[in-house]
Motif scaffolding. Structure first.
Motif, short mmCIF file in Angstrom:
data_model
loop_
_atom_site.label_atom_id
_atom_site.label_comp_id
_atom_site.label_asym_id
_atom_site.label_seq_id
_atom_site.Cartn_x
_atom_site.Cartn_y
_atom_site.Cartn_z
N ARG A 156 -24.59 12.65 5.28
CA ARG A 156 -25.79 12.08 4.70
C ARG A 156 -25.51 10.73 4.04
NH1 ARG A 156 -27.07 16.65 6.89
NH2 ARG A 156 -29.03 17.68 6.29
N PRO A 157 -26.53 9.87 3.95
CA PRO A 157 -26.38 8.59 3.23
C PRO A 157 -25.96 8.78 1.78
CG PRO A 157 -28.39 8.57 4.55
CD PRO A 157 -27.86 9.98 4.61
N GLU A 158 -26.45 9.85 1.13
CA GLU A 158 -26.06 10.09 -0.26
C GLU A 158 -24.56 10.27 -0.38
OE1 GLU A 158 -30.22 11.89 0.25
OE2 GLU A 158 -28.38 11.65 1.42
N THR A 159 -23.97 10.96 0.58
CA THR A 159 -22.53 11.20 0.53
C THR A 159 -21.75 9.92 0.82
OG1 THR A 159 -23.01 13.45 1.27
CG2 THR A 159 -20.71 12.76 1.31
N GLU A 187 -20.89 15.93 -5.77
CA GLU A 187 -22.28 15.68 -5.40
C GLU A 187 -23.06 16.92 -5.79
OE1 GLU A 187 -25.05 14.88 -1.45
OE2 GLU A 187 -23.04 14.01 -1.52
N THR A 188 -24.21 16.73 -6.44
CA THR A 188 -24.92 17.86 -7.01
C THR A 188 -26.39 17.88 -6.61
OG1 THR A 188 -25.67 16.74 -9.03
CG2 THR A 188 -23.44 17.67 -9.05
N ASN A 189 -27.00 19.02 -6.82
CA ASN A 189 -28.45 19.15 -6.78
C ASN A 189 -28.97 18.58 -8.10
OD1 ASN A 189 -31.14 20.04 -6.94
ND2 ASN A 189 -30.69 21.91 -5.80
N GLY A 202 -32.21 6.60 -6.85
CA GLY A 202 -32.49 6.69 -8.28
C GLY A 202 -32.40 8.08 -8.85
N LYS A 203 -31.92 9.06 -8.08
CA LYS A 203 -31.76 10.42 -8.59
C LYS A 203 -30.34 10.61 -9.09
CE LYS A 203 -35.21 12.73 -5.67
NZ LYS A 203 -35.44 13.84 -4.70
N THR A 204 -30.19 11.27 -10.24
CA THR A 204 -28.86 11.55 -10.76
C THR A 204 -28.24 12.65 -9.92
OG1 THR A 204 -29.58 10.93 -12.98
CG2 THR A 204 -27.53 12.17 -12.80
N GLU A 223 -27.59 18.63 -15.08
CA GLU A 223 -27.33 18.73 -16.52
C GLU A 223 -26.53 19.99 -16.85
OE1 GLU A 223 -30.86 18.38 -18.83
OE2 GLU A 223 -31.29 16.33 -18.16
N ILE A 224 -26.82 21.09 -16.17
CA ILE A 224 -26.07 22.33 -16.42
C ILE A 224 -24.61 22.15 -16.04
CG2 ILE A 224 -25.87 24.78 -15.80
CD1 ILE A 224 -28.88 24.76 -15.24
#
Length: 278
Positions: free
Chosen positions: A91-94, A241-243, A269-271, A248-249
């Motif tokens: 994925r692009p996020e990775t 890489e997280t959901n 823009g998502k953490t 925060e958890i």
């Protein structure tokens, strides 16, 4: 079938821009035709066998089969990786995760030891092996398909990666420090989120690489974090890489384990990424 005919058929299932991009990818990867070639009509000169193959490819695409599986490849960080059913499509996020890691890692540190947990196609491990000088990279996975594909990609791309079968859920937590950097993009989509996902993901990509139970969303993060606490050298880093729903958890758990934690946004823009320093 011409390029224009193909993308117009695909537009029944995809938006126009995506339909055109998929059609271009098929013509370029399978038949070596660039967009310039298409503009001068070379897509009209394909053989009858190629025309029949195009019809079959179009049918598979309309059935939501990912084009990367049909063509057997996916681009990641400027390189082409072999993919097939049984391994997650990169994925692009990775890609962004790998770019963050190489940006933050000191390039002058010799013999840096790196572990990629849940390597899949090997895209993270191979990218870091090639982009971080003097790194010694190990990749873990439990899937026989993933292990085979990752080894093949490492060989094809000339990366020195030690690909090892290992089940993270069975890993001993208390071990001697042995890694300078641990990275993982584990399964993190809860079962209840599946109904929001596209059919090409749900019907074709491996569930084992995507989903976790609703009642245990940190199924893989907890053992990874516990392992990293003892397996990282002092000053070593864990990158996850997280959901975004559970970021925060995860941060709170890492702080409890004594890590210094930095959160990073993805390109949307998502953490999504966590950098934890031992």
């Amino acid at each position: 079938m011409t390029y224009n005919e193909m993308w117009r058929k695909l537009a029944q299932a995809y938006d126009e821009g995506e339909a055109k991009a998929i059609a271009r990818m098929v013509y370029e990867v399978r038949y070596g035709l660039t967009l310039s070639d298409i503009y001068i009509g070379k897509d009209t000169q394909l053989s009858l066998d190629c025309q029949a193959e195009l019809e079959e490819i179009t049918k598979r695409l309309l059935d939501n089969e990912p084009v990367q599986y049909i063509l057997g490849q996916a681009d990641f960080c400027g390189r082409t990786f072999h993919v097939e059913p049984g391994v997650l499509i990169p994925r692009p996020e990775t890609e962004h995760l790998c770019q963050l890691i190489t940006k933050h890692v000191a390039v002058d540190s010799p013999n840096r030891t790196v572990l990629d947990i849940g390597t899949g196609s090997g895209c993270i491990a191979i990218t870091l092996a090639l982009d971080i000088p003097n790194s010694q990279v190990t990749a873990w996975d439990i899937s026989p398909i993933a292990l085979r594909v990752a080894k093949g990609n490492a060989q094809q791309l000339g990366a020195k990666v030690n690909v090892v079968e290992n089940d993270m859920l069975q890993q001993t937590y208390q071990v001697a420090p042995q890694w300078d950097l641990i990275v993982s993009n584990p399964p993190y989509i809860c079962d209840s989120e599946a109904e929001q996902m596209e059919a090409n993901v749900l019907d074709y990509e491996p569930e084992i690489a995507l989903f976790v139970p609703d009642d245990n969303p940190l199924q893989f993060y907890v053992p990874i974090m516990n392992y990293a606490q003892s397996a990282l050298h002092p000053g070593g880093e864990l990158w996850l890489e997280t959901n975004p729903l559970y970021e925060e958890i995860i941060e709170e758990r890492l702080l409890e384990l004594g890590f210094n934690v930095i959160a990073h946004d993805d390109q949307f823009g998502k953490t999504r990424f966590i950098q934890a320093i031992r």
